[in-house]
Design an enzyme around this catalytic site. Structure first.
Site, PDB file in Angstrom:
ATOM      1  N   GLU A 280       3.610  -7.751  11.090  1.00  0.00           N
ATOM      2  CA  GLU A 280       3.820  -8.551  10.036  1.00  0.00           C
ATOM      3  C   GLU A 280       5.075  -7.779   9.616  1.00  0.00           C
ATOM      4  O   GLU A 280       5.249  -6.637   9.449  1.00  0.00           O
ATOM      5  CB  GLU A 280       2.660  -8.472   8.999  1.00  0.00           C
ATOM      6  CG  GLU A 280       1.337  -9.170   9.636  1.00  0.00           C
ATOM      7  CD  GLU A 280       0.362  -9.309   8.797  1.00  0.00           C
ATOM      8  OE1 GLU A 280      -0.214 -10.318   8.727  1.00  0.00           O
ATOM      9  OE2 GLU A 280      -0.023  -8.091   8.206  1.00  0.00           O
TER      10      GLU A 280
ATOM     11  N   CYS B 294      10.825  -5.364   4.767  1.00  0.00           N
ATOM     12  CA  CYS B 294       9.935  -4.321   5.013  1.00  0.00           C
ATOM     13  C   CYS B 294       9.415  -4.484   6.551  1.00  0.00           C
ATOM     14  O   CYS B 294       8.737  -5.480   6.857  1.00  0.00           O
ATOM     15  CB  CYS B 294       8.804  -4.377   3.932  1.00  0.00           C
ATOM     16  SG  CYS B 294       7.512  -3.041   4.334  1.00  0.00           S
TER      17      CYS B 294
ATOM     18  N   CYS C 200      -1.914   2.651  12.867  1.00  0.00           N
ATOM     19  CA  CYS C 200      -1.423   4.262  12.387  1.00  0.00           C
ATOM     20  C   CYS C 200      -2.538   5.244  12.716  1.00  0.00           C
ATOM     21  O   CYS C 200      -3.708   4.959  12.710  1.00  0.00           O
ATOM     22  CB  CYS C 200      -1.103   4.148  10.805  1.00  0.00           C
ATOM     23  SG  CYS C 200      -0.386   5.398  10.122  1.00  0.00           S
TER      24      CYS C 200
ATOM     25  N   CYS D 273      -5.006   7.491   6.222  1.00  0.00           N
ATOM     26  CA  CYS D 273      -5.047   7.526   4.591  1.00  0.00           C
ATOM     27  C   CYS D 273      -6.293   6.635   4.204  1.00  0.00           C
ATOM     28  O   CYS D 273      -6.475   5.370   4.579  1.00  0.00           O
ATOM     29  CB  CYS D 273      -3.705   7.010   4.173  1.00  0.00           C
ATOM     30  SG  CYS D 273      -2.259   8.017   4.558  1.00  0.00           S
TER      31      CYS D 273
ATOM     32  N   CYS E 116      -5.622   2.783   2.720  1.00  0.00           N
ATOM     33  CA  CYS E 116      -4.647   1.779   3.545  1.00  0.00           C
ATOM     34  C   CYS E 116      -5.396   1.074   4.361  1.00  0.00           C
ATOM     35  O   CYS E 116      -6.147   1.604   5.226  1.00  0.00           O
ATOM     36  CB  CYS E 116      -3.549   2.882   4.126  1.00  0.00           C
ATOM     37  SG  CYS E 116      -2.533   1.786   4.861  1.00  0.00           S
TER      38      CYS E 116
ATOM     39  N   CYS F 275       1.837  -3.771  -0.287  1.00  0.00           N
ATOM     40  CA  CYS F 275       1.831  -2.818   0.226  1.00  0.00           C
ATOM     41  C   CYS F 275       0.491  -2.438   0.560  1.00  0.00           C
ATOM     42  O   CYS F 275      -0.379  -2.434  -0.046  1.00  0.00           O
ATOM     43  CB  CYS F 275       2.232  -1.578  -0.650  1.00  0.00           C
ATOM     44  SG  CYS F 275       3.908  -1.565  -1.429  1.00  0.00           S
TER      45      CYS F 275
HETATM   46  N1  SAH Z   1       3.389   6.063   6.744  1.00  0.00           N
HETATM   47  C1  SAH Z   1       4.530   5.635   5.886  1.00  0.00           C
HETATM   48  C2  SAH Z   1       4.901   4.323   5.525  1.00  0.00           C
HETATM   49  C3  SAH Z   1       3.655   3.190   5.729  1.00  0.00           C
HETATM   50  S1  SAH Z   1       2.768   2.986   3.999  1.00  0.00           S
HETATM   51  C4  SAH Z   1       3.811   6.434   4.530  1.00  0.00           C
HETATM   52  O1  SAH Z   1       2.748   6.766   4.182  1.00  0.00           O
HETATM   53  O2  SAH Z   1       4.701   6.172   3.590  1.00  0.00           O
HETATM   54  C5  SAH Z   1       4.010   2.518   2.935  1.00  0.00           C
HETATM   55  C6  SAH Z   1       3.657   2.761   1.407  1.00  0.00           C
HETATM   56  O3  SAH Z   1       2.529   1.592   1.144  1.00  0.00           O
HETATM   57  C7  SAH Z   1       3.141   4.064   1.141  1.00  0.00           C
HETATM   58  O4  SAH Z   1       3.504   4.552   0.182  1.00  0.00           O
HETATM   59  C8  SAH Z   1       1.559   3.837   1.054  1.00  0.00           C
HETATM   60  O5  SAH Z   1       1.080   5.075   0.602  1.00  0.00           O
HETATM   61  C9  SAH Z   1       1.416   2.482   0.550  1.00  0.00           C
HETATM   62  N2  SAH Z   1       0.260   2.066   0.402  1.00  0.00           N
HETATM   63  C10 SAH Z   1      -0.740   2.161   1.545  1.00  0.00           C
HETATM   64  N3  SAH Z   1      -1.889   1.390   1.181  1.00  0.00           N
HETATM   65  C11 SAH Z   1      -1.768   0.698   0.132  1.00  0.00           C
HETATM   66  C12 SAH Z   1      -2.620   0.082  -0.924  1.00  0.00           C
HETATM   67  N4  SAH Z   1      -3.751  -0.423  -0.442  1.00  0.00           N
HETATM   68  N5  SAH Z   1      -2.014  -0.135  -2.166  1.00  0.00           N
HETATM   69  C13 SAH Z   1      -0.456  -0.185  -2.628  1.00  0.00           C
HETATM   70  N6  SAH Z   1       0.065   0.862  -1.442  1.00  0.00           N
HETATM   71  C14 SAH Z   1      -0.366   1.224  -0.492  1.00  0.00           C
END
Ligand code: SAH
Length: 391
Positions: A96, A109, A116, A120, A123, A361
């Site tokens: 996406e 974006c 991944c 985390c 996420c 995000c």
């Molecule tokens: N792996 C990279 C890029 C992908 S995540 C990283 O960790 O930065 C991109 C951004 O989205 C990151 O800051 C991540 O922490 C945020 N993100 C992930 N899950 C989210 C959620 N449920 N709500 C808001 N932001 C989120």
């Protein structure tokens, strides 16, 4: 790099590489310049139409090469103008891509991996596990497709003498439909270093998209060796997903922290911008109710960032099914922000965009196949399903 007919995908090569490719075909390397203009400025993918190449070369290219990009499968447009494209890769995987239009800019974006590996806990992408790295052509291809689509819409609109309903407004006076790129979609870009940097070189190339270094932002969870290398080789703007001020909490939220703890990460951040005045690292900080959003944690964050050229982006948590966290309330976010500002840290609260189409995000998971079957494993472990839509 090659398609099902074993043809070389020219979208996967930067200009130097393409020059070498032409040499291997017995041609002059400057042909790469012509090809770049056709592909990225005229959006021409049919070699037969490239009329400044000889007939012989056009025929040869049609035999051995192709210009292959992800196929547009679906577009959703949110009330606020944010749009999300579902793009299909040659192997059936879906990714996406999100466009966020604002008054003076339009940010795209894009993703660097399918799934991944970092796990985390907040996420959505993590839920599907890691599938594979994207190659440079698939990364550039996301931009190529979005850009081409927007250009086409603009032309159609002009042709229709303004009668057609324009769904997308050009940002400010900028003639380009996309002004900024963020690698904040699916995946950890620094764990796909070679393909990601090659793609960035193409985005920067004046004969391709001609974006400037500062208008490309790579977001990382903190892969320190990758940050060190990027700083030397291709110092684009860097965003770091911090989310916590102590290692115990960060170990839980971002398990990569066990490998590169906060002090090591912050040193790498200082080194990244060292010697480049006026440049800052953006720290992304998710606001999780009762987890990382107290006054004490705001003070702690200010202390940590005291000697780092930093700005902080507070991100409202976007709910992910079966993830136990909640979004901090707006008053809490404001109080947290005030404390940072009082301590001299530039802080902005990110607006949530595209909620109604799940384009925010951490929600880019959509119709991506769960090839690793992690959802099934989680289901067995917890007795509840996770929200992964399999096409
Ligand atoms: N792996 C990279 C890029 C992908 S995540 C990283 O960790 O930065 C991109 C951004 O989205 C990151 O800051 C991540 O922490 C945020 N993100 C992930 N899950 C989210 C959620 N449920 N709500 C808001 N932001 C989120």
């Amino acid at each position: 790099m090659t398609d099902s007919q074993n043809k070389t995908n020219l979208l996967s090569m930067d200009r130097d590489e393409l020059g070498g490719y032409f040499e291997s075909l017995g041609e002059k390397p400057f042909r790469a310049n012509q090809l770049f203009k056709w592909i990225y400025q005229s959006f021409e993918t049919d070699f037969e139409q490239m009329n400044n190449l000889s007939k012989v070369l056009r025929t040869r290219l049609a035999e051995v090469a192709c210009v292959h990009f992800p196929r547009l499968e679906q577009v959703q447009i949110a009330k606020d103008g944010t749009r999300k494209w579902l793009m299909r890769l040659h192997d059936g995987n879906g990714i996406e891509v999100v466009l966020i239009p604002e008054e003076d800019r339009a940010t795209l974006c894009i993703s660097s991996q399918v799934g991944c590996s970092l796990n985390c806990t907040f996420c959505a992408t993590a839920r599907q596990g890691f599938n594979r790295n994207l190659d440079a052509g698939e990364i550039v291809g996301q931009v190529w497709q979005a850009w081409h689509q927007l250009e086409k819409e603009r032309k159609e609109c002009q042709n229709a003498n303004g009668k057609a309903v324009q769904t997308y407004q050009q940002p400010g006076k900028d003639p380009r439909p996309i002004t900024n790129i963020v690698l904040m979609g699916m995946g950890e870009p620094l764990l796909n270093y070679n393909q990601v940097t090659k793609a960035i070189r193409i985005l920067l190339d004046d004969l391709a998209f001609g974006l400037s270094r500062r208008r490309i932002t790579l977001s990382t969870a903190g892969v320190v060796p990758g940050m060190q290398r990027l700083s030397k080789e291709l110092p684009v703007s860097l965003a770091v997903s911090l989310h916590a001020t102590d290692d115990t909490l960060r170990n839980t939220l971002v398990p990569l922290n066990k490998k590169y703890p906060i002090d090591v990460l912050l040193q790498a951040c200082r080194d990244y911008v060292d010697g480049r005045a006026r440049e800052r690292i953006t720290f992304e900080y998710l606001m999780l109710d009762g987890i990382n959003d107290s006054d004490a944690q705001a003070l702690e964050l200010a202390k940590l960032l005291k000697n780092v050229p930093a700005k902080v982006n507070l991100i409202p948590f976007n709910p992910v099914e079966n993830v136990p966290y909640k979004r901090s309330g707006p008053r809490r976010v404001n109080a947290f922000r005030e404390i940072l500002m009082q301590n001299g840290i530039i802080t902005v609260t990110r607006k949530t965009r595209g909620d109604d189409i799940d384009a925010a995000c951490g929600q880019l998971v959509g119709r991506v196949d769960d090839r690793t079957k992690r959802s099934a494993r989680l289901k067995t472990q917890s007795g509840v399903g996770v929200n992964i839509n399999v096409v």
